[in-house]
Design a protein around this motif. Structure first.
Motif, PDB file in Angstrom:
ATOM      1  N   SER A 195       0.755  -0.988  -0.510  1.00 48.53           N
ATOM      2  CA  SER A 195       0.052  -0.157  -0.017  1.00 48.53           C
ATOM      3  C   SER A 195       0.799   1.314   0.001  1.00 48.53           C
ATOM      4  O   SER A 195       1.918   1.947   1.208  1.00 48.53           O
ATOM      5  CB  SER A 195      -1.147  -0.332   1.576  1.00 48.53           C
ATOM      6  OG  SER A 195      -2.032   1.451   1.114  1.00 48.53           O
TER       7      SER A 195
ATOM      8  N   HIS B 298      -1.819  -1.316  -4.572  1.00 47.03           N
ATOM      9  CA  HIS B 298      -2.850  -0.299  -3.747  1.00 47.03           C
ATOM     10  C   HIS B 298      -2.723   0.732  -3.115  1.00 47.03           C
ATOM     11  O   HIS B 298      -1.929   1.584  -2.742  1.00 47.03           O
ATOM     12  CB  HIS B 298      -2.686  -1.351  -2.764  1.00 47.03           C
ATOM     13  CG  HIS B 298      -3.466  -1.699  -2.419  1.00 47.03           C
ATOM     14  ND1 HIS B 298      -4.846  -2.831  -2.139  1.00 47.03           N
ATOM     15  CD2 HIS B 298      -3.970  -0.906  -1.079  1.00 47.03           C
ATOM     16  CE1 HIS B 298      -5.727  -2.403  -1.007  1.00 47.03           C
ATOM     17  NE2 HIS B 298      -5.495  -1.275  -0.522  1.00 47.03           N
TER      18      HIS B 298
ATOM     19  N   GLY C   5      -5.492  -1.334  -6.690  1.00 50.07           N
ATOM     20  CA  GLY C   5      -6.825  -1.957  -5.737  1.00 50.07           C
ATOM     21  C   GLY C   5      -6.828  -0.310  -4.969  1.00 50.07           C
ATOM     22  O   GLY C   5      -6.374  -0.014  -4.706  1.00 50.07           O
TER      23      GLY C   5
ATOM     24  N   ASP D 174      -8.623   1.533  -1.455  1.00 45.84           N
ATOM     25  CA  ASP D 174      -9.082   1.455   0.183  1.00 45.84           C
ATOM     26  C   ASP D 174     -10.113   2.929  -0.086  1.00 45.84           C
ATOM     27  O   ASP D 174      -9.785   3.924  -0.308  1.00 45.84           O
ATOM     28  CB  ASP D 174      -8.426   2.110   1.437  1.00 45.84           C
ATOM     29  CG  ASP D 174      -7.785   0.711   1.176  1.00 45.84           C
ATOM     30  OD1 ASP D 174      -7.850  -0.448   1.220  1.00 45.84           O
ATOM     31  OD2 ASP D 174      -6.451   0.863   2.336  1.00 45.84           O
TER      32      ASP D 174
ATOM     33  N   GLN E 237      -9.969  -2.943  -8.327  1.00 48.61           N
ATOM     34  CA  GLN E 237     -11.280  -3.376  -7.047  1.00 48.61           C
ATOM     35  C   GLN E 237     -11.118  -2.344  -6.011  1.00 48.61           C
ATOM     36  O   GLN E 237     -10.538  -1.394  -5.676  1.00 48.61           O
ATOM     37  CB  GLN E 237     -10.463  -4.215  -7.436  1.00 48.61           C
ATOM     38  CG  GLN E 237     -11.093  -4.970  -5.440  1.00 48.61           C
ATOM     39  CD  GLN E 237     -10.287  -6.426  -5.011  1.00 48.61           C
ATOM     40  OE1 GLN E 237      -9.243  -6.850  -4.633  1.00 48.61           O
ATOM     41  NE2 GLN E 237     -11.165  -7.451  -5.262  1.00 48.61           N
TER      42      GLN E 237
ATOM     43  N   HIS F   6     -11.885  -1.562  -1.283  1.00 47.51           N
ATOM     44  CA  HIS F   6     -11.904  -2.066  -0.737  1.00 47.51           C
ATOM     45  C   HIS F   6     -12.276  -1.075   0.636  1.00 47.51           C
ATOM     46  O   HIS F   6     -11.904   0.275   1.071  1.00 47.51           O
ATOM     47  CB  HIS F   6     -10.041  -2.363   0.038  1.00 47.51           C
ATOM     48  CG  HIS F   6      -9.543  -3.043  -1.001  1.00 47.51           C
ATOM     49  ND1 HIS F   6      -8.826  -5.200  -0.792  1.00 47.51           N
ATOM     50  CD2 HIS F   6      -8.578  -3.092  -1.778  1.00 47.51           C
ATOM     51  CE1 HIS F   6      -8.583  -4.945  -1.799  1.00 47.51           C
ATOM     52  NE2 HIS F   6      -8.548  -3.974  -2.138  1.00 47.51           N
TER      53      HIS F   6
ATOM     54  N   SER G  56     -17.379  -1.749  -7.184  1.00 46.75           N
ATOM     55  CA  SER G  56     -16.050  -2.859  -7.205  1.00 46.75           C
ATOM     56  C   SER G  56     -16.385  -3.914  -8.073  1.00 46.75           C
ATOM     57  O   SER G  56     -15.531  -4.524  -9.010  1.00 46.75           O
ATOM     58  CB  SER G  56     -15.384  -3.178  -5.401  1.00 46.75           C
ATOM     59  OG  SER G  56     -14.613  -3.927  -5.870  1.00 46.75           O
TER      60      SER G  56
END
Length: 461
Positions: free
Chosen positions: A253, A278, A318, A320, A347, A349, A384
Protein backbone atom coordinates in the motif's frame (compact mmCIF):
# COMPACT_ATOMS: atom_id res chain seq x y z
CA UNK A 1 19.14 -14.00 30.19
CA UNK A 2 16.58 -16.15 28.40
CA UNK A 3 15.86 -19.48 30.06
CA UNK A 4 15.66 -21.58 26.89
CA UNK A 5 14.83 -24.73 28.87
CA UNK A 6 11.27 -23.52 29.43
CA UNK A 7 10.63 -23.70 25.67
CA UNK A 8 12.02 -27.17 24.91
CA UNK A 9 9.32 -29.63 23.81
CA UNK A 10 6.53 -27.05 24.10
CA UNK A 11 3.78 -26.54 21.56
CA UNK A 12 2.25 -23.27 20.40
CA UNK A 13 -0.69 -22.03 18.40
CA UNK A 14 -0.89 -18.62 16.73
CA UNK A 15 -3.77 -16.44 15.62
CA UNK A 16 -3.53 -13.17 13.74
CA UNK A 17 -6.14 -10.49 13.15
CA UNK A 18 -5.77 -7.49 10.89
CA UNK A 19 -3.27 -6.46 8.26
CA UNK A 20 -0.52 -8.23 6.30
CA UNK A 21 2.02 -6.58 8.58
CA UNK A 22 0.50 -8.40 11.56
CA UNK A 23 0.63 -11.71 9.69
CA UNK A 24 4.27 -11.13 8.85
CA UNK A 25 5.13 -10.35 12.47
CA UNK A 26 3.26 -13.39 13.80
CA UNK A 27 5.15 -15.62 11.40
CA UNK A 28 8.42 -14.15 12.67
CA UNK A 29 7.37 -14.77 16.29
CA UNK A 30 6.68 -18.38 15.34
CA UNK A 31 10.12 -18.74 13.75
CA UNK A 32 11.80 -17.36 16.88
CA UNK A 33 9.98 -19.84 19.10
CA UNK A 34 10.72 -22.75 16.73
CA UNK A 35 14.42 -21.96 17.04
CA UNK A 36 14.01 -22.41 20.81
CA UNK A 37 12.37 -25.82 20.43
CA UNK A 38 8.71 -24.85 20.32
CA UNK A 39 6.62 -26.88 17.87
CA UNK A 40 3.47 -25.57 16.21
CA UNK A 41 0.50 -27.47 17.64
CA UNK A 42 -1.37 -29.73 15.26
CA UNK A 43 -5.06 -29.31 14.58
CA UNK A 44 -7.02 -30.46 17.62
CA UNK A 45 -3.91 -30.63 19.81
CA UNK A 46 -3.83 -28.58 23.02
CA UNK A 47 -1.03 -26.02 22.97
CA UNK A 48 1.25 -24.86 25.76
CA UNK A 49 1.45 -21.33 24.34
CA UNK A 50 -1.26 -19.29 22.62
CA UNK A 51 -0.14 -16.10 20.89
CA UNK A 52 -2.78 -13.70 19.56
CA UNK A 53 -1.63 -10.77 17.43
CA UNK A 54 -4.46 -8.24 17.49
CA UNK A 55 -5.95 -5.43 15.41
CA UNK A 56 -7.82 -2.35 16.60
CA UNK A 57 -8.73 -0.53 13.42
CA UNK A 58 -12.47 -0.65 14.27
CA UNK A 59 -14.79 -1.56 17.14
CA UNK A 60 -15.60 -4.71 15.19
CA UNK A 61 -11.90 -5.60 15.15
CA UNK A 62 -11.72 -5.18 18.94
CA UNK A 63 -14.76 -7.43 19.33
CA UNK A 64 -13.23 -10.10 17.10
CA UNK A 65 -10.02 -9.95 19.14
CA UNK A 66 -11.91 -10.53 22.40
CA UNK A 67 -13.84 -13.40 20.83
CA UNK A 68 -10.66 -15.07 19.63
CA UNK A 69 -8.92 -14.67 23.00
CA UNK A 70 -11.89 -16.28 24.78
CA UNK A 71 -12.01 -19.09 22.20
CA UNK A 72 -8.33 -19.95 22.48
CA UNK A 73 -8.48 -19.86 26.29
CA UNK A 74 -11.35 -22.39 26.14
CA UNK A 75 -9.68 -24.58 23.50
CA UNK A 76 -6.31 -24.67 25.28
CA UNK A 77 -6.96 -24.82 29.04
CA UNK A 78 -3.83 -24.16 31.05
CA UNK A 79 -1.92 -22.65 28.11
CA UNK A 80 0.20 -19.54 28.58
CA UNK A 81 -1.76 -16.87 26.67
CA UNK A 82 0.13 -13.93 25.14
CA UNK A 83 -1.71 -11.00 23.53
CA UNK A 84 0.16 -8.43 21.44
CA UNK A 85 -0.61 -6.07 18.57
CA UNK A 86 -2.60 -2.86 18.25
CA UNK A 87 -5.50 -3.80 20.56
CA UNK A 88 -2.98 -4.77 23.24
CA UNK A 89 -1.19 -1.43 22.78
CA UNK A 90 -4.31 0.75 22.89
CA UNK A 91 -6.34 -1.13 25.54
CA UNK A 92 -3.84 -3.07 27.71
CA UNK A 93 -5.91 -2.97 30.91
CA UNK A 94 -9.02 -4.17 29.07
CA UNK A 95 -7.06 -7.03 27.49
CA UNK A 96 -5.38 -8.02 30.76
CA UNK A 97 -8.77 -8.25 32.47
CA UNK A 98 -9.84 -11.10 30.16
CA UNK A 99 -9.76 -14.33 32.13
CA UNK A 100 -6.91 -16.57 31.01
CA UNK A 101 -4.64 -13.88 29.57
CA UNK A 102 -1.13 -14.13 31.04
CA UNK A 103 0.95 -11.59 29.16
CA UNK A 104 0.05 -8.37 27.33
CA UNK A 105 2.76 -6.86 25.14
CA UNK A 106 2.48 -3.48 23.45
CA UNK A 107 4.27 -2.31 20.33
CA UNK A 108 7.48 -1.36 22.15
CA UNK A 109 7.61 -4.60 24.15
CA UNK A 110 6.89 -7.13 21.41
CA UNK A 111 10.40 -6.66 19.98
CA UNK A 112 11.55 -8.58 23.09
CA UNK A 113 8.72 -11.10 23.07
CA UNK A 114 10.92 -14.14 23.76
CA UNK A 115 12.59 -12.47 26.78
CA UNK A 116 9.27 -11.34 28.26
CA UNK A 117 7.71 -14.74 27.62
CA UNK A 118 10.63 -16.55 29.27
CA UNK A 119 10.56 -14.30 32.35
CA UNK A 120 6.79 -14.43 32.67
CA UNK A 121 6.56 -18.18 32.21
CA UNK A 122 9.16 -18.89 34.88
CA UNK A 123 7.38 -16.49 37.20
CA UNK A 124 3.98 -18.06 36.56
CA UNK A 125 5.32 -21.56 37.09
CA UNK A 126 6.75 -20.51 40.45
CA UNK A 127 3.35 -19.15 41.51
CA UNK A 128 1.24 -22.02 40.20
CA UNK A 129 3.38 -24.75 41.73
CA UNK A 130 4.28 -23.24 45.07
CA UNK A 131 3.90 -25.67 48.00
CA UNK A 132 3.40 -28.49 45.51
CA UNK A 133 -0.13 -27.43 44.61
CA UNK A 134 -1.79 -24.94 42.28
CA UNK A 135 -2.23 -21.46 43.66
CA UNK A 136 -5.51 -19.57 43.33
CA UNK A 137 -3.59 -16.36 42.68
CA UNK A 138 -4.31 -14.94 39.23
CA UNK A 139 -1.10 -14.16 37.38
CA UNK A 140 -0.83 -10.75 35.75
CA UNK A 141 1.96 -8.60 34.38
CA UNK A 142 0.83 -5.02 34.75
CA UNK A 143 4.43 -3.85 34.55
CA UNK A 144 4.56 -5.08 30.94
CA UNK A 145 1.44 -3.26 29.81
CA UNK A 146 1.85 -0.82 26.97
CA UNK A 147 2.19 2.79 28.05
CA UNK A 148 0.25 3.99 25.03
CA UNK A 149 2.45 7.00 24.29
CA UNK A 150 3.41 7.29 20.64
CA UNK A 151 6.80 8.88 21.31
CA UNK A 152 7.83 5.96 23.53
CA UNK A 153 7.39 3.43 20.70
CA UNK A 154 10.81 3.42 19.08
CA UNK A 155 11.73 -0.23 18.52
CA UNK A 156 11.63 -1.85 15.08
CA UNK A 157 11.00 -5.58 14.94
CA UNK A 158 12.49 -7.02 11.71
CA UNK A 159 10.25 -9.44 9.88
CA UNK A 160 10.63 -11.36 6.65
CA UNK A 161 8.52 -14.45 6.67
CA UNK A 162 6.67 -16.82 4.43
CA UNK A 163 2.93 -17.11 4.75
CA UNK A 164 0.90 -20.25 4.19
CA UNK A 165 1.14 -19.69 0.47
CA UNK A 166 4.01 -18.81 -1.84
CA UNK A 167 4.68 -15.16 -1.08
CA UNK A 168 7.11 -13.81 1.50
CA UNK A 169 6.31 -10.67 3.47
CA UNK A 170 9.15 -8.24 4.09
CA UNK A 171 8.54 -5.55 6.71
CA UNK A 172 10.27 -2.41 5.46
CA UNK A 173 8.71 0.22 7.74
CA UNK A 174 6.53 0.65 10.83
CA UNK A 175 4.53 3.47 12.39
CA UNK A 176 2.93 6.59 10.92
CA UNK A 177 3.31 10.37 11.32
CA UNK A 178 0.10 11.33 9.53
CA UNK A 179 -2.51 11.46 12.35
CA UNK A 180 -5.60 11.36 10.13
CA UNK A 181 -8.66 12.37 12.15
CA UNK A 182 -10.31 8.93 12.10
CA UNK A 183 -7.23 6.81 12.82
CA UNK A 184 -5.51 5.38 15.92
CA UNK A 185 -2.58 3.73 14.14
CA UNK A 186 0.06 6.31 15.22
CA UNK A 187 -0.94 5.66 18.84
CA UNK A 188 -0.85 1.89 18.33
CA UNK A 189 2.27 1.67 16.16
CA UNK A 190 4.25 4.82 16.98
CA UNK A 191 5.98 7.26 14.65
CA UNK A 192 7.40 6.21 11.26
CA UNK A 193 10.67 4.29 11.45
CA UNK A 194 12.59 1.85 9.27
CA UNK A 195 15.72 -0.32 8.96
CA UNK A 196 18.47 0.30 6.41
CA UNK A 197 18.29 -0.55 2.73
CA UNK A 198 21.32 -2.82 3.13
CA UNK A 199 19.61 -4.90 5.83
CA UNK A 200 16.46 -5.29 3.74
CA UNK A 201 18.45 -6.31 0.66
CA UNK A 202 20.20 -8.94 2.79
CA UNK A 203 16.82 -10.32 3.88
CA UNK A 204 15.64 -10.44 0.26
CA UNK A 205 18.77 -12.34 -0.72
CA UNK A 206 18.08 -14.83 2.06
CA UNK A 207 14.58 -15.36 0.63
CA UNK A 208 16.09 -16.04 -2.80
CA UNK A 209 18.47 -18.59 -1.27
CA UNK A 210 15.46 -20.38 0.25
CA UNK A 211 13.88 -20.58 -3.20
CA UNK A 212 11.37 -17.78 -2.68
CA UNK A 213 10.24 -16.03 -5.84
CA UNK A 214 7.80 -13.33 -4.66
CA UNK A 215 8.10 -10.76 -1.87
CA UNK A 216 5.41 -8.35 -0.67
CA UNK A 217 6.75 -5.15 0.90
CA UNK A 218 4.74 -4.47 4.05
CA UNK A 219 4.53 -1.67 6.59
CA UNK A 220 2.14 0.91 7.98
CA UNK A 221 3.09 3.81 5.68
CA UNK A 222 5.86 2.37 3.54
CA UNK A 223 6.16 5.34 1.21
CA UNK A 224 7.45 7.24 4.25
CA UNK A 225 10.47 4.92 4.32
CA UNK A 226 13.71 6.69 5.20
CA UNK A 227 12.81 8.85 8.19
CA UNK A 228 15.12 6.79 10.40
CA UNK A 229 18.01 6.34 7.98
CA UNK A 230 17.81 9.34 5.65
CA UNK A 231 17.23 7.06 2.64
CA UNK A 232 14.41 7.08 0.07
CA UNK A 233 11.75 4.51 -0.78
CA UNK A 234 12.60 4.71 -4.48
CA UNK A 235 16.21 3.82 -3.63
CA UNK A 236 15.01 0.79 -1.66
CA UNK A 237 12.89 -0.31 -4.63
CA UNK A 238 15.83 0.07 -7.02
CA UNK A 239 18.13 -1.93 -4.72
CA UNK A 240 15.63 -4.76 -4.26
CA UNK A 241 15.02 -4.94 -7.99
CA UNK A 242 18.64 -6.03 -8.41
CA UNK A 243 18.42 -9.04 -6.06
CA UNK A 244 18.92 -12.11 -8.22
CA UNK A 245 16.42 -14.93 -7.79
CA UNK A 246 13.46 -12.80 -6.72
CA UNK A 247 11.08 -12.79 -9.67
CA UNK A 248 8.34 -10.62 -8.24
CA UNK A 249 7.82 -7.79 -5.77
CA UNK A 250 4.50 -6.31 -4.77
CA UNK A 251 4.02 -3.10 -2.77
CA UNK A 252 1.26 -3.61 -0.23
CA UNK A 253 0.00 0.00 0.00
CA UNK A 254 1.26 3.48 -0.86
CA UNK A 255 -0.25 6.83 0.15
CA UNK A 256 -1.13 8.86 -2.97
CA UNK A 257 1.08 11.79 -1.94
CA UNK A 258 4.05 9.41 -1.51
CA UNK A 259 3.46 7.49 -4.75
CA UNK A 260 5.83 9.59 -6.83
CA UNK A 261 5.83 9.85 -10.60
CA UNK A 262 9.45 8.67 -10.47
CA UNK A 263 8.42 5.49 -8.65
CA UNK A 264 5.59 4.79 -11.11
CA UNK A 265 7.96 5.23 -14.04
CA UNK A 266 10.55 2.94 -12.48
CA UNK A 267 7.99 0.19 -11.81
CA UNK A 268 6.83 0.43 -15.44
CA UNK A 269 10.29 -0.58 -16.62
CA UNK A 270 11.27 -2.70 -13.65
CA UNK A 271 12.55 -6.24 -13.89
CA UNK A 272 10.63 -7.53 -10.88
CA UNK A 273 8.20 -4.92 -9.50
CA UNK A 274 4.77 -5.96 -10.69
CA UNK A 275 2.13 -3.77 -12.40
CA UNK A 276 0.06 -3.92 -9.24
CA UNK A 277 -0.73 -0.98 -6.95
CA UNK A 278 -2.79 -0.55 -3.82
CA UNK A 279 -3.58 3.09 -3.10
CA UNK A 280 -5.71 4.32 -0.16
CA UNK A 281 -8.15 6.99 -1.32
CA UNK A 282 -10.56 6.95 1.67
CA UNK A 283 -12.93 9.41 -0.03
CA UNK A 284 -13.52 10.67 -3.54
CA UNK A 285 -14.78 13.99 -2.21
CA UNK A 286 -12.37 16.81 -1.41
CA UNK A 287 -14.53 18.19 1.39
CA UNK A 288 -14.37 14.83 3.19
CA UNK A 289 -10.64 14.46 2.54
CA UNK A 290 -10.10 17.81 4.28
CA UNK A 291 -12.18 16.65 7.27
CA UNK A 292 -10.02 13.51 7.40
CA UNK A 293 -6.79 15.59 7.26
CA UNK A 294 -5.62 13.60 4.26
CA UNK A 295 -2.60 15.08 2.44
CA UNK A 296 -3.89 15.11 -1.15
CA UNK A 297 -7.01 15.85 -3.18
CA UNK A 298 -8.94 13.93 -5.81
CA UNK A 299 -7.09 15.72 -8.60
CA UNK A 300 -3.74 14.33 -7.42
CA UNK A 301 -5.24 10.86 -6.97
CA UNK A 302 -6.70 10.88 -10.49
CA UNK A 303 -3.31 11.96 -11.88
CA UNK A 304 -1.59 8.98 -10.21
CA UNK A 305 -4.13 6.52 -11.63
CA UNK A 306 -3.91 8.06 -15.09
CA UNK A 307 -0.09 7.91 -15.10
CA UNK A 308 -0.10 4.26 -13.99
CA UNK A 309 -2.53 3.33 -16.74
CA UNK A 310 -0.61 5.36 -19.31
CA UNK A 311 2.64 3.52 -18.55
CA UNK A 312 1.12 0.15 -17.55
CA UNK A 313 -2.27 -0.25 -19.28
CA UNK A 314 -2.88 -3.68 -17.72
CA UNK A 315 -1.95 -2.67 -14.15
CA UNK A 316 -4.17 -3.83 -11.30
CA UNK A 317 -5.11 -0.91 -9.03
CA UNK A 318 -6.81 -1.55 -5.71
CA UNK A 319 -8.29 1.38 -3.78
CA UNK A 320 -9.25 1.73 -0.10
CA UNK A 321 -12.47 3.68 0.50
CA UNK A 322 -14.12 4.58 3.79
CA UNK A 323 -17.86 5.25 3.89
CA UNK A 324 -20.02 6.90 6.51
CA UNK A 325 -17.28 8.90 8.16
CA UNK A 326 -18.35 11.86 10.27
CA UNK A 327 -19.10 14.77 7.98
CA UNK A 328 -19.91 12.64 4.91
CA UNK A 329 -23.21 14.22 3.93
CA UNK A 330 -25.31 12.46 1.24
CA UNK A 331 -24.11 14.83 -1.47
CA UNK A 332 -20.50 14.17 -0.48
CA UNK A 333 -21.01 10.43 -0.81
CA UNK A 334 -22.55 10.92 -4.26
CA UNK A 335 -19.50 12.96 -5.29
CA UNK A 336 -17.29 10.13 -4.06
CA UNK A 337 -19.30 7.48 -5.91
CA UNK A 338 -19.20 9.37 -9.20
CA UNK A 339 -15.47 10.01 -8.84
CA UNK A 340 -14.85 6.29 -8.32
CA UNK A 341 -17.11 5.33 -11.19
CA UNK A 342 -14.97 7.41 -13.54
CA UNK A 343 -11.63 6.04 -12.29
CA UNK A 344 -9.91 3.25 -14.22
CA UNK A 345 -9.26 1.13 -11.14
CA UNK A 346 -9.73 -2.60 -10.59
CA UNK A 347 -11.06 -3.15 -7.11
CA UNK A 348 -12.45 -1.18 -4.16
CA UNK A 349 -11.73 -2.21 -0.58
CA UNK A 350 -14.69 -0.68 1.22
CA UNK A 351 -14.69 -0.02 4.97
CA UNK A 352 -17.51 1.48 7.02
CA UNK A 353 -16.28 4.21 9.36
CA UNK A 354 -15.92 3.15 12.99
CA UNK A 355 -15.70 5.61 15.88
CA UNK A 356 -12.37 5.36 17.68
CA UNK A 357 -11.94 6.84 21.17
CA UNK A 358 -9.57 9.80 21.34
CA UNK A 359 -9.63 10.63 17.62
CA UNK A 360 -10.23 14.14 16.28
CA UNK A 361 -13.08 12.90 14.07
CA UNK A 362 -15.33 12.73 17.12
CA UNK A 363 -15.47 16.54 17.07
CA UNK A 364 -17.07 16.59 13.60
CA UNK A 365 -20.81 17.13 14.15
CA UNK A 366 -22.48 15.33 11.20
CA UNK A 367 -23.02 11.63 12.03
CA UNK A 368 -24.02 8.96 9.49
CA UNK A 369 -26.37 6.23 10.74
CA UNK A 370 -25.29 2.58 10.77
CA UNK A 371 -28.06 1.74 8.30
CA UNK A 372 -26.81 4.40 5.89
CA UNK A 373 -23.22 3.15 6.26
CA UNK A 374 -24.36 -0.33 5.23
CA UNK A 375 -26.26 1.09 2.26
CA UNK A 376 -23.24 3.09 1.06
CA UNK A 377 -20.93 0.10 1.52
CA UNK A 378 -23.26 -2.10 -0.52
CA UNK A 379 -23.35 0.50 -3.30
CA UNK A 380 -19.57 0.75 -3.59
CA UNK A 381 -19.04 -3.01 -3.30
CA UNK A 382 -21.37 -3.49 -6.26
CA UNK A 383 -19.34 -0.93 -8.21
CA UNK A 384 -16.17 -2.79 -7.23
CA UNK A 385 -17.56 -6.09 -8.50
CA UNK A 386 -18.37 -4.45 -11.85
CA UNK A 387 -14.87 -3.07 -12.21
CA UNK A 388 -13.11 -6.30 -11.20
CA UNK A 389 -15.27 -8.44 -13.48
CA UNK A 390 -14.63 -6.10 -16.40
CA UNK A 391 -10.86 -6.13 -15.74
CA UNK A 392 -10.76 -9.93 -15.65
CA UNK A 393 -12.97 -10.28 -18.72
CA UNK A 394 -10.62 -8.08 -20.79
CA UNK A 395 -7.84 -10.62 -20.28
CA UNK A 396 -9.74 -13.76 -21.31
CA UNK A 397 -8.00 -15.37 -24.28
CA UNK A 398 -4.62 -13.82 -23.53
CA UNK A 399 -1.49 -15.48 -22.17
CA UNK A 400 0.09 -14.55 -18.85
CA UNK A 401 2.85 -15.67 -16.49
CA UNK A 402 1.37 -17.32 -13.41
CA UNK A 403 3.13 -18.10 -10.13
CA UNK A 404 1.27 -21.07 -8.67
CA UNK A 405 0.68 -21.62 -4.95
CA UNK A 406 0.66 -24.85 -3.00
CA UNK A 407 -2.68 -26.67 -3.16
CA UNK A 408 -4.30 -29.43 -1.12
CA UNK A 409 -3.97 -32.68 -3.03
CA UNK A 410 -7.06 -33.35 -5.11
CA UNK A 411 -8.12 -29.71 -5.24
CA UNK A 412 -7.66 -26.97 -7.82
CA UNK A 413 -4.42 -24.96 -7.75
CA UNK A 414 -4.49 -21.20 -7.63
CA UNK A 415 -1.98 -18.52 -8.47
CA UNK A 416 -1.63 -14.95 -9.69
CA UNK A 417 -0.57 -13.28 -12.88
CA UNK A 418 1.93 -10.42 -12.83
CA UNK A 419 -0.98 -7.98 -12.67
CA UNK A 420 -2.68 -9.86 -9.82
CA UNK A 421 -5.43 -11.71 -11.66
CA UNK A 422 -6.30 -14.75 -9.58
CA UNK A 423 -6.29 -17.92 -11.68
CA UNK A 424 -7.45 -21.48 -11.14
CA UNK A 425 -5.96 -24.68 -12.56
CA UNK A 426 -8.46 -27.57 -12.31
CA UNK A 427 -7.51 -30.39 -9.94
CA UNK A 428 -7.34 -32.82 -12.86
CA UNK A 429 -4.52 -30.75 -14.37
CA UNK A 430 -2.76 -29.75 -11.14
CA UNK A 431 0.48 -31.23 -9.83
CA UNK A 432 2.60 -30.63 -6.70
CA UNK A 433 5.54 -29.87 -8.97
CA UNK A 434 3.80 -26.67 -10.07
CA UNK A 435 3.99 -25.20 -6.54
CA UNK A 436 6.09 -22.00 -6.44
CA UNK A 437 6.78 -22.30 -10.16
CA UNK A 438 6.04 -19.79 -12.91
CA UNK A 439 4.24 -21.01 -16.04
CA UNK A 440 2.95 -19.30 -19.14
CA UNK A 441 -0.79 -19.91 -19.16
CA UNK A 442 -3.74 -19.15 -21.36
CA UNK A 443 -6.56 -17.40 -19.51
CA UNK A 444 -9.66 -19.35 -20.55
CA UNK A 445 -12.70 -17.99 -18.69
CA UNK A 446 -14.33 -17.45 -15.32
CA UNK A 447 -14.46 -20.28 -12.79
CA UNK A 448 -17.69 -21.51 -11.20
CA UNK A 449 -18.11 -18.60 -8.76
CA UNK A 450 -16.43 -15.86 -10.80
CA UNK A 451 -13.59 -15.43 -8.29
CA UNK A 452 -10.82 -16.44 -10.70
CA UNK A 453 -10.02 -17.18 -14.33
CA UNK A 454 -9.41 -20.79 -15.30
CA UNK A 455 -6.16 -21.45 -17.14
CA UNK A 456 -4.42 -23.92 -19.40
CA UNK A 457 -0.65 -24.42 -19.14
CA UNK A 458 1.43 -23.30 -22.09
CA UNK A 459 4.96 -23.86 -20.83
CA UNK A 460 7.25 -23.47 -17.83
CA UNK A 461 9.36 -20.32 -17.39
Amino acid sequence: MIDTSVFQGRTATYYTLGCKLNFSETSTFGELLRELGVRTAKKGEQADICLINTCSVTDTANHKCRQMIHRLVRQHPGAFVVVTGCYAQLSPVEVSSIDGVDLVLGTQEKARLVQFLSDAWVRKESIVHENGAESDEKFSLHEYHAVGKTKEIVSFTPSCSRGNRTRYFLKVQDGCNYFCTYCTIPYARGFSRNPTIDSLVAQARAVAEEGGKEIVLTGVNIGDFGRTTGERFIDLVKALDQVEGIKRYRISSLEPDLLTDELIAFCAGSRAFMPHFHIPLQSGCNEVLRLMHRRYDTELFAHKVQLIKQLMPDAFIGVDVMVGTRGEKPEYFETCREFLRGLDVTQLHVFPYSERPGTAALHIPYVVSEQEKKSRSKCLLALSDEKTHSFYARHIGSEAEVLFERAIRGRAMHGFTRNYIRVELPASMASPEYDNQIYNCKLVGFNHDGSALTVELVHHQ
